[in-house]
Design an enzyme around this catalytic site. Structure first.
Site, PDB file in Angstrom:
ATOM      1  CB  CYS A 134      -6.244   2.490   5.741  1.00  0.00           C
ATOM      2  SG  CYS A 134      -5.467   0.961   5.230  1.00  0.00           S
ATOM      3  CB  CYS A 138      -0.878  -0.005   1.247  1.00  0.00           C
ATOM      4  SG  CYS A 138       0.131   0.047   2.755  1.00  0.00           S
ATOM      5  CB  THR A 184      -5.296   1.609   9.858  1.00  0.00           C
ATOM      6  OG1 THR A 184      -4.097   0.890  10.168  1.00  0.00           O
ATOM      7  CG2 THR A 184      -5.231   3.016  10.392  1.00  0.00           C
ATOM      8  CD  GLU A 223      -2.990   1.162  13.265  1.00  0.00           C
ATOM      9  OE1 GLU A 223      -2.636   0.387  12.358  1.00  0.00           O
ATOM     10  OE2 GLU A 223      -4.102   1.704  13.303  1.00  0.00           O
ATOM     11  CB  SER A 260       1.170  -9.017   8.270  1.00  0.00           C
ATOM     12  OG  SER A 260       0.282  -8.269   7.469  1.00  0.00           O
TER      13      SER A 260
END
Ligand code: SF4
Length: 546
Positions: free
Chosen positions: A432, A250, A402, A364, A460
């Site tokens: 996102c 991304c 996100t 995050e 991930s």
């Protein structure tokens, strides 16, 4: 048996085509080859009819029990001359998949007797046959507990030793033998694998006292590999591959990697990076090779050094610590993560209890919670919503990590809105665009697939959510770091494979997966593009070109 074992160990100095016949098989041109075991020779269930060529009888004996009734094991004969003649005959054969299995000489010092070399390609110096499914076979052998290396195998006309053999290392070859190249070439377009169990190495040459023990170790490894070869053939077949679009990197990941690269270019290694820059083993390993040093905490960064903050963001406490230590910090936080931080600060400043929907322990989430520790609560499930105790139920707001699964996050958010009807939502979606788009795309390919493979590393979040999205569509799905993680059993009977990649997985990994699957038989590759992306984030001023 002992005499034959000695022959199987390596490379007696026998002129091409004049080697002794394999005992028990016969002699002469017509008896170079014999079926040792064999079943019917018919196709393995769900796969291709397997023929295994083992140059010598002990090698054939070793692999035979694992091949079972689904394949045929042939003693193809010792030496280049026999291999060439057998190769010519094999071309006319109607087998579906070919394996060349035997012992071989190791070319590098780190190989040990009994190690298995799975050929990525096999060459006689003139003709090279690629074995694209090697990563699949090697991965399955490793899962079976066997010591495996993957790399080129070279076939020579006569036994080489000493410096002459050492020269074979230069093209990068791992092992040498007298037959594989000519046998493997006979496969043509059909799936082919070459596996050599190391019987001698530069440190333990054939004439060493340990030669017999080394040969036995090699045969034991071959024996253990037999069932895996059978599974490899069962996984062979024609397939359709559906690539989800968009997939892979991304804009936030592209930017974070570019930031580390630019810092490396400008100031040279080492460049410290707090946490993995993005959650992908390939990206991290590549940057490490180039001089990045990944650390868990700032305390591991020397005073005054340069440190890059990862794409997942950091809490204000980390920034303050970096400033206090005089570190030269470059922030690679994705702008869409920074947006959530800004929202957290704004809601907290207005006196709201901010519920962050996300996963505990994710970097995050830790960074976002750190924006207003006294005013935020992590909400992972609908049960967590029930446990919220705001001072003022009219002043509750919520935000999201996100990279969540859109459906699941919305379920938690709707329960939160039910309990707190005045709850403030983020100004725009926190999940996102890249996460949302990849989930839509994987759902589209799952609808047409028997199996979905998602490239991405185990840590991930967005890659794991793609697996869950495909599973919720009713299709078996697996997260894989690369082709070696594909279990052959997943492929048996599967005609359409959907492939996607998380936002942190390099596009090249998808290419490797496609190439490996193409090594199991003809593939038709199609792409299902649900949307196209054109987002690009600008770089921070510290690394912008002057
Ligand atoms: S997945 Fe989304 S939030 Fe994460 S780096 Fe990529 S664009 Fe940014």
């Amino acid at each position: 048996m002992t005499a034959r074992m000695a022959g199987a160990d390596g490379f007696p100095e026998v002129p091409p085509g004049e080697g002794p016949d394999v005992a028990g098989v016969g002699s002469g041109e017509d008896s170079d080859v014999a079926g040792v075991a064999s079943g019917s020779g018919s196709a393995a269930a769900g796969g291709a009819r397997l023929v295994v060529c083992a140059p010598l009888l002990p090698e054939a004996w070793a692999v035979r029990p694992g091949i079972g009734e689904g394949g045929e094991v042939r003693v193809s004969g010792y030496g280049a001359g026999r291999a060439r003649r057998q190769g010519e005959r094999l071309r006319q054969d109607t087998f579906g998949a070919l394996v060349v299995a035997g012992t071989g000489g190791g070319l590098t010092d780190d190989l040990r007797p009994g190690d298995l070399v799975v050929a990525s390609e096999v060459t006689d110096g003139t003709t090279t046959t690629a074995c694209p499914s090697a990563p699949l076979l090697a991965g399955e052998l490793r899962r079976a507990g066997l010591p495996v290396r993957t790399g080129p195998v070279v076939s020579v006309d006569r036994f080489r030793h000493g410096r002459e053999r050492a020269r074979l290392v230069h093209p990068g070859a791992l092992a040498v033998d007298l037959e594989s190249a000519w046998l493997a070439a006979a496969a043509g377009e059909r799936p082919v694998a070459v596996i050599r169990a190391i019987s001698d190495t530069p440190r333990r040459p054939l004439h060493s006292p340990a030669a017999l023990a080394s040969g036995l170790r090699a045969l034991r490894s071959l024996r253990a590999a037999g069932p895996v070869l059978s599974r490899w053939a069962a996984a062979a077949g024609q397939r359709r591959l559906l690539l989800a679009g968009p997939r892979s990197f991304c804009a936030g990941v592209d930017r974070a990697i570019e930031i580390v690269e630019k810092v490396l270019d400008r100031q040279g290694p080492p460049v410290y990076v707090r946490k993995q820059i993005v959650h992908n083993t390939h990206v991290v390993a590549d940057l490490e090779r180039r001089g990045a040093v990944f650390v868990d905490e700032l305390s591991e960064v020397p005073d005054g050094a340069c440190v890059v903050f990862s794409a997942h963001g950091v809490s204000p406490a980390v920034r303050q610590e970096a400033a206090r230590r005089g570190l030269n910090a470059v922030d690679a936080t994705c702008p869409l993560v920074s947006k959530v931080h800004v929202e957290a600060r704004r809601f907290a400043a207005e006196g709201y209890l901010v519920a962050l929907i996300g996963h505990a322990g994710h970097e995050e989430v830790e960074g976002t919670l750190g924006e207003a520790p006294g005013a935020m609560a992590l909400v992972e499930t609908t049960d967590d919503v029930a446990r919220l105790r705001p001072k003022d139920p009219g002043k509750v707001a919520y935000l999201m990590q996100t990279t969540l699964a859109v459906d699941e996050a919305e379920e938690v958010a709707s329960v939160l809105r039910e309990r707190f009807p005045a709850a403030r939502a983020p100004g725009s979606d926190d999940i996102c665009y890249a996460t949302t788009n990849r989930q839509q795309a994987v759902r589209a390919v799952a609808a047409e697939s028997d199996l979905v493979l998602v490239a991405g590393s185990a840590n991930s979040s967005n890659s794991l959510r793609l697996v869950e999205t495909a599973e919720r569509a009713g299709v078996p799905a697996h997260l894989i770091d690369g082709p070696a993680d594909i279990e052959l059993g997943w492929l048996a009977g599967v005609s359409t494979v959907g492939i996607s990649a998380g936002a942190s997985a390099p596009p090249a990994v998808v290419g490797q997966i496609v190439a490996a699957l193409a090594g199991l038989g003809p593939v038709e590759v199609n792409e299902r593009v649900t949307t196209t992306e054109s987002i690009h984030f600008s770089l921070p001023k510290e690394v912008r070109s002057p």
